[in-house]
Design an enzyme around this catalytic site. Structure first.
Site, PDB file in Angstrom:
ATOM      1  N   LYS A   4       1.044  -1.397   0.419  1.00  0.00           N
ATOM      2  CA  LYS A   4       0.003   0.167   0.086  1.00  0.00           C
ATOM      3  C   LYS A   4       0.940   0.982   0.040  1.00  0.00           C
ATOM      4  O   LYS A   4       0.416   2.039  -0.598  1.00  0.00           O
ATOM      5  CB  LYS A   4      -1.113  -0.486   1.353  1.00  0.00           C
ATOM      6  N   GLN A  55      -4.735  -1.366   9.520  1.00  0.00           N
ATOM      7  CA  GLN A  55      -3.968  -2.933   8.971  1.00  0.00           C
ATOM      8  C   GLN A  55      -4.560  -3.624  10.015  1.00  0.00           C
ATOM      9  O   GLN A  55      -4.447  -3.735  10.828  1.00  0.00           O
ATOM     10  CB  GLN A  55      -2.873  -3.389   8.068  1.00  0.00           C
ATOM     11  N   ASP A 114     -10.534   3.088   4.341  1.00  0.00           N
ATOM     12  CA  ASP A 114     -11.022   1.802   4.397  1.00  0.00           C
ATOM     13  C   ASP A 114     -12.601   1.501   4.521  1.00  0.00           C
ATOM     14  O   ASP A 114     -12.745   0.192   4.076  1.00  0.00           O
ATOM     15  CB  ASP A 114      -9.843   0.927   5.710  1.00  0.00           C
TER      16      ASP A 114
END
Ligand code: NDP
Length: 292
Positions: free
Chosen positions: A54, A98, A121
């Protein structure tokens, strides 16, 4: 029939090039670059790889990334305090914690602590809640599910009235994919580990999205001829003939299903690369919403 291959890698590269172009314009005009903060708690090897990918993708697109690491034994308070600090940082447009978090941390509370304006997200309960409600718009759509819908819409002019089956009901893939398909006016069936006669339910699908995490579970005789098949699964299976000793396969038996389906995503090179492209898109969108 030999299925058309839905090339998620090519589509994601196109999206990433478009994002880079937009960011280049922002920078040329003297505006601040969009910024993504990644928060990695603990030592999960797969998570480390995902975060690195990412960050690399951000750099290639001109998006600034800020990497934060906390130890495996970080407390709930420490994680939430970091999120709070990033919420207040104007250089940060997106916060990506994450997942999965180490055992003992309350994932829901951590996601809840992210400002919804920076929830790139798309997992904040408010964003997911809006996704589930008619007439409400989430600020951000979760990246993998968004990638799935993006690829489907490239294949089918409309999803309206289409019989869609989603195999899997997880918070991060199956359920949001199903919600997005409903928003597209598809008729949606959600299958899971307690579904009876799974094979015949799946065989009704004009559109099948497989997200179960079971290597090559979906076989050719499960699939309606001509169906569009999106395989979200990423499973490592032993492959002694390969140098690294394993290979990645999806939840769909690609070799045989591609003889029956009308179109299919490969693994790797299908949904996987779309996730990162959608994350960059959300980060750029957040920066624009913040007036950058
Ligand atoms: P989860 O394990 O959280 O969920 C799996 C779902 O599949 C559950 O709803 C489960 O049912 C259902 N399921 C499991 N076994 C069966 C079975 N035998 N029959 C029917 N249903 C079953 O997985 P995720 O949703 O997180 O991930 C799914 C796959 O997608 C994985 O391979 C993962 O690696 C991949 N993935 C890929 C991403 C990407 O491309 N970027 C991102 C995220 C995930 P129940 O709810 O009843 O337990």
């Amino acid at each position: 029939m030999t299925a058309k291959i839905i090339d998620g890698k090519a589509t994601s590269e196109r999206i990433r090039a478009e994002i880079k172009q937009e960011v280049d314009v922002m920078l040329a005009e003297g505006r601040q670059a969009p910024g993504l903060a990644t928060v990695l708690v603990g030592e999960n090897a797969a998570s480390q790889v995902y975060v690195r990918m990412k960050q690399k993708a951000c750099a290639e697109a001109g998006i600034e990334s800020f990497g934060y690491r906390l130890p495996e034994d970080a407390s709930q308070q420490e994680v939430e305090a970091l999120v709070g600090k990033l919420n207040a940082d104007s250089k940060v447009d997106g916060i990506l914690v994450q997942l999965p978090l180490p055992a003992g941390l309350d994932e829901e509370k951590v996601l809840n602590a992210i400002s919804i304006e920076k929830d790139v997200d798309g997992f904040h309960p408010v964003n997911i809640g809006r996704l589930a409600q008619k007439g409400r718009e989430p600020l951000f759509i979760p990246c993998t599910p968004h990638g799935v819908i993006f690829l489907l819409k490239e294949m089918l002019p409309t999803l309206e009235g289409v019989n869609a089956v989603v195999l899997g009901r997880s918070n991060i893939v199956g359920m949001p994919v199903a919600l997005l398909l409903v928003r597209e006016n598809a008729t949606v069936t959600i299958c899971h580990s307690r579904t009876k006669d799974l094979q015949s339910v799946v065989r009704q699908a004009d559109v099948l999205v497989a997200a179960v995490g079971r290597p090559e579970m979906v076989r050719a005789d499960w699939v309606k001829p001509g169906a569009v098949v999106i395989d979200v699964g990423i499973n490592r299976v032993e492959a002694p003939e390969r140098k690294r000793g394993y290979k990645l396969v999806g939840d769909v038996a690609f070799d045989e299903v591609s003889q029956v389906a009308g179109a299919i995503t490969p693994v790797p090179g299908g949904v996987g690369p779309m996730t990162i492209a959608m994350l960059l898109r959300n980060t750029l969108r957040s920066a624009k919403l913040a007036g950058k």
